[in-house]
Scaffold this active site. Sequence first.
Site, PDB file in Angstrom:
ATOM      1  N   THR A  56       0.917  -1.216  -0.065  1.00 26.55           N
ATOM      2  CA  THR A  56       0.063  -0.124   0.020  1.00 26.55           C
ATOM      3  C   THR A  56       0.980   1.217  -0.010  1.00 26.55           C
ATOM      4  O   THR A  56       1.895   1.230   0.789  1.00 26.55           O
ATOM      5  CB  THR A  56      -0.821  -0.033   1.144  1.00 26.55           C
TER       6      THR A  56
ATOM      7  N   PHE B 170       1.244   5.032   1.002  1.00 28.13           N
ATOM      8  CA  PHE B 170       0.813   6.123   1.643  1.00 28.13           C
ATOM      9  C   PHE B 170       1.289   7.501   1.410  1.00 28.13           C
ATOM     10  O   PHE B 170       2.460   7.277   0.829  1.00 28.13           O
ATOM     11  CB  PHE B 170       1.086   5.694   3.271  1.00 28.13           C
TER      12      PHE B 170
END
Length: 640
Positions: free
Chosen positions: A532, A534
């Site tokens: 992921t 960020f």
Amino acid sequence: MILVLSQGITQEEKEKLMKTLNSEVCLVKEIKGVEETILGVVGKIRRDIGYYEGLPGVAKAIPISKPYKLVSRELHPLASIIKIGDVAIGGDRLVVIAGPCGVEGRERTLEIARAVRSSGAVLFRGGAFKPRTSPYSFQGLGEEGLKILREVREETGLGVVTEMTAPSQADLMVKYVDAVQIGARNMQNFELLKCAGRMGKPVLLKRGLSATIEEWLMSAEYILSEGNDQVILCERGIRTFEPYTRNTLDLTAVPVVKKLTHLPIIVDPSHATGLRDKVSPMARAAIAAGADGLIIEVHTHPDQALSDGPQSLYPHQFEQLMRDLYVIAPVVGKQVDYTYLDKGRMFQRLREPGAAPAATAPVAYSGVPGSNSHKACLNFFGAEVPLQTCASFRELFDLVDREEVNFGVLPLENSLTGSIHENYDLLLEYDLKIVGEVTLRIKHNLIGTENAALAGIQRVYSHPQIFRQCKEFLEQHPGWDLIACRDTATAVARVKENNDPQDAAIAGEEAARLHHMAVLKEGVEMNPRNFTRFVVISKQGALPGLKNKASLIYSVSDQPGSLFETLRVFADHRLNLVKLESRPIHDRPWEYLFYVDVEVDLAAAEHRQLLAELQAKTEYFKYLGSYQKGAAALPAAAQG
Ligand code: PEP
Ligand code: MN
């Protein structure tokens, strides 16, 4: 012995208890946990354990089974983070200490320091007192060497670590260096250990050439028992029958030590192997094994080095190793931060009087401790920076917009399931800039109560995105009810609260550890390559480091070729487009916004013309910011 204090202990009971303990034993240490407070009691415990358990204010008395007490995990279940200046060892950011074996001369030492700093080292090593096998070998420059180390710190900002070989050097160490090293040959020099324990400086304790792990931990216990908790263990190879390497690197020590003690552990592949070409492979393996960092010998002219030249890396080899570690680290939940020291200085400035005040903390995220957003903050900013939590992404944007915090950290995109559209919409709505990026590997686990079993699960709690990332695993259990929660750590908290063996949550292992829950099945995401991305947002703050990526949002007119015309601008300027995604415009059905990421700093002067061309070809145009690419891609700072 560990005394777990009752939740409702009164101040009076506590004072009385302390008085009783202090009159009987050597040392009492209070450790405040998330849920309970414990007292570590070490020394000669004369009475039966039941006696202590009966004292008012004591909930439980537990004997510590190991001969080392203060260093044991039993006493201190959470990992300790040891600070050397702005550098924290034991957190999510890897700490690499580099430099020559010995300080040889001012110019050469500074030259090596500049080289290792530019490649990502955050501390500098170099011996001024060298414990050599032969009395005829170079013994170090003594105080002269320490003065050079001080100059290294002043010029480069690197904290300095050096070996202390005798208690008589203590005053010099206090005056000149940031941390002292106890060498392998002195690991059981108990007077030296006691002296290091009284000095109040962080201590890097090397494992002895033929020491067992228990003997090594007992040496650490000497330092802690003198009142100094600031100990970092260093595995540097042990003597075996194998002659092809200088020593045998015992990498097993890393997971063993992690289990037995809360102290951080780093690895020295230079002394462990003694051979330059073996250093990088073992350094990479050490990080994969879970070490908190490395100490590595680097020299600009190893052929002229006065000690340990054959095992010293050339600066270009060190640079290459750091690039490899940058890619490996996220796989084990960590990061190499090329802007580590600059960020430290930035936060120092934010704390200075007169700096724009952030209400409670400089950094905020949406979620609770143990969530992936929390982990992203720890990976990017380190454990030392105070964090503020909030309940939603909108609240996070509001906090940053009102400048109540300097930075906000939020997820933007997952490699298995794509963009987090809510946050793209918020980026459109608010006038904030993206100033940083961090990529986390996301590993999901099925987490339940201690007595739960996979076969008995009925309900699973997590974030809806996470259910999608674990689609294949969940499809194997069609009977399970899936219950949406705000984030993964909240899901674990709910399962804990319900305390039902039929309930489970899907979350990272930090959340399980934090709430003392059991991992029922590890790695349930569809594909282990699950990352992921960020981003860090800010109203007007900037982050140090090179900028090599930028994000944009735009729309084009409803005419044939209008999107193509904008893409042609990127092609004409030979820019690498790394993302292009369309999103519906709210309230205008079948009209779209385009989200674009390019691998360049669009704010740089040389791209002004490109920006003007793009703006001319778009209807709506918003520049979201330029920043340094997160891991899984190499930062320009590290590109040779
Ligand atoms: C050193 O780090 O320079 C050194 C002498 O190491 P060790 O004590 O591990 O041999
Ligand atoms: Mn050496």
